[in-house]
Write a protein that holds these residues in place. Structure first.
Motif, PDB file in Angstrom:
ATOM      1  N   LYS A 201       0.832  -1.208   0.000  1.00 19.76           N
ATOM      2  CA  LYS A 201       0.000   0.000   0.000  1.00 19.76           C
ATOM      3  C   LYS A 201       0.864   1.255   0.000  1.00 19.76           C
ATOM      4  N   PRO A 203       2.520   4.433  -1.178  1.00 15.25           N
ATOM      5  CA  PRO A 203       2.176   5.343  -2.274  1.00 15.25           C
ATOM      6  C   PRO A 203       3.255   5.450  -3.357  1.00 15.25           C
ATOM      7  N   LYS A 207       2.580   4.531  -7.179  1.00 17.74           N
ATOM      8  CA  LYS A 207       2.801   5.552  -8.225  1.00 17.74           C
ATOM      9  C   LYS A 207       3.588   4.948  -9.398  1.00 17.74           C
ATOM     10  N   ASP A 228      -7.043   2.057   4.758  1.00 16.84           N
ATOM     11  CA  ASP A 228      -6.012   3.034   4.391  1.00 16.84           C
ATOM     12  C   ASP A 228      -6.481   4.005   3.310  1.00 16.84           C
ATOM     13  N   PHE A 231      -5.498   5.318  -3.243  1.00 17.40           N
ATOM     14  CA  PHE A 231      -4.429   5.976  -3.997  1.00 17.40           C
ATOM     15  C   PHE A 231      -4.992   6.185  -5.394  1.00 17.40           C
ATOM     16  N   TYR A 239      -2.719  11.199  -6.236  1.00 19.41           N
ATOM     17  CA  TYR A 239      -3.288  11.586  -4.938  1.00 19.41           C
ATOM     18  C   TYR A 239      -3.259  10.413  -3.960  1.00 19.41           C
ATOM     19  N   LYS A 240      -2.978  10.729  -2.682  1.00 18.78           N
ATOM     20  CA  LYS A 240      -3.212   9.754  -1.606  1.00 18.78           C
ATOM     21  C   LYS A 240      -4.391  10.278  -0.800  1.00 18.78           C
ATOM     22  N   ASN A 242      -6.410   9.894   2.615  1.00 18.85           N
ATOM     23  CA  ASN A 242      -6.414   9.327   3.968  1.00 18.85           C
ATOM     24  C   ASN A 242      -7.800   9.478   4.572  1.00 18.85           C
ATOM     25  N   LEU A 312       0.594  14.157  -4.707  1.00 17.91           N
ATOM     26  CA  LEU A 312       1.950  13.567  -4.646  1.00 17.91           C
ATOM     27  C   LEU A 312       2.761  13.929  -5.895  1.00 17.91           C
TER      28      LEU A 312
END
Ligand code: ATP
Length: 312
Positions: A201, A203, A207, A228, A231, A239-240, A242, A312
């Motif tokens: 997981k 990021p 990516k 989580d 993504f 983008y992540k 949360n 990101l």
């Protein structure tokens, strides 16, 4: 209007038992029987959001008639194509905190039904009221592995975007085909199946994976990560997402709720942040309920503002 597609729907039967006894009789008091299949979960959530939605797919036999009747009773418009085979039952036995599932494979589709459904589908896609199509779940036996690509090709012809949530060979076939959906929403297991190796997981790792050639020309790839969050890649932006911690009751169908959120957000031309928020809030709301494909919108705003989106 949003068109949802369920190619192998089911009547989902739930048998709650205090104790599940093998090799003897188990008597069930509270049986629930609801229209099921991933596309119909998406449909129910869209209906709760008050989006205009029509459900299509393949349906057959007495159980098929039952599904149509139950959908109409709760005000969900549907325009299924009738096949000669019988729509399936899927049974979930809930016992001692466990869920034992017995899933029928479903009917085998004949060649002429396969061709006729594409004509039925084209008629629905062509309708000027139809703005976006959400396709979810596996293909029944008898349909060729590139069947979803054919359906996406029809949507492309009428410039209608497609949100696709399927896995395994049928997804891989779509990624290799010239006709592309606007959005795919794999989880990490499904992503691992696609690329043939384990996926974490992390990021940075996600990516790199989503930059691979296999994913070229898919506008949005949203990888759902359960607790989580998610993504996402939108063209060349990453983008992540949360999410806050929640009290989970039953996370089955959270992915379908997420797909409903993505489809609804695209339908209303939401920006990237709002799309990701809506998708994740609906996934969470589904996980907080016992029923699959059901959300309590009372908690929507509170969760919406608690979501964090990192570029990101
Ligand atoms: P399913 O196949 O059961 O429909 P999925 O594997 O496709 O699920 P998940 O990644 O489990 O989808 O969940 C979709 C979304 O729901 C997540 O991106 C997240 O926003 C929300 N969600 C799911 N489980 C949790 C959890 N335990 N805590 C917070 N959010 C969750």
């Amino acid at each position: 209007m949003i068109l949802t597609v369920t190619m192998n729907p089911s009547v989902d039967i739930s048998y709650p038992l205090e104790k599940f006894n093998l090799d003897t009789v188990n008597r069930v008091v509270e049986v629930s029987k609801t229209p099921g299949g991933k596309g119909l979960n998406v449909t129910r959530v869209l209906k709760q959001l008050n989006d205009e939605v029509v459900a299509t797919g393949l349906i057959g036999g007495a159980l098929g008639t039952d599904i149509q009747k139950k959908l109409s009773e709760i005000g969900i418009k549907n325009d299924f194509f009738e096949i000669s085979g019988e729509t399936r039952n899927c049974i979930a036995i809930l016992h001692e905190g466990n869920q034992t599932e017995i899933l029928e494979k479903g009917p085998t589709i004949t060649k002429s039904e396969s061709e006729d459904f594409l004509r039925h589908f084209e008629k629905l896609v062509k309708d000027e009221e139809t703005k976006i199509i959400a396709i979810s779940g596996s293909l029944p036996d008898g349909l060729e592995i590139d069947y979803y690509s054919k359906m996406i090709g029809i949507c492309e012809k009428y410039k209608k975007p497609v949100v696709l949530d399927c896995s395994g060979k049928s997804l891989l076939e779509v990624l290799k085909n010239e006709h592309k959906p606007k959005v795919i929403k794999p989880n990490t297991e499904e992503l691992a199946q696609l690329i043939g190796k384990d996926v974490s997981k992390d990021p940075n790792e996600l990516k790199e994976i989503l930059k691979e050639k296999l994913f070229e020309k898919i506008e949005w790839i949203i990888v759902s990560l359960g607790a989580d969050g998610a993504f996402a890649k939108h063209n060349d932006k990453f983008y992540k997402v949360n999410v806050p911690s929640i009290k989970v009751v039953n996370p089955v169908g959270s992915g379908d709720s997420t797909v409903a959120g993505i489809t609804s957000a695209i339908h209303e031309n939401a920006n990237d942040e709002d799309l990701l928020r809506k998708a994740n809030v609906l996934g969470m709301l589904n996980a907080m309920e016992n029923l699959t494909g059901f959300v309590n919108l009372k908690n929507y705003e509170e969760l919406f503002i608690k979501i964090e989106i990192i570029n990101l």
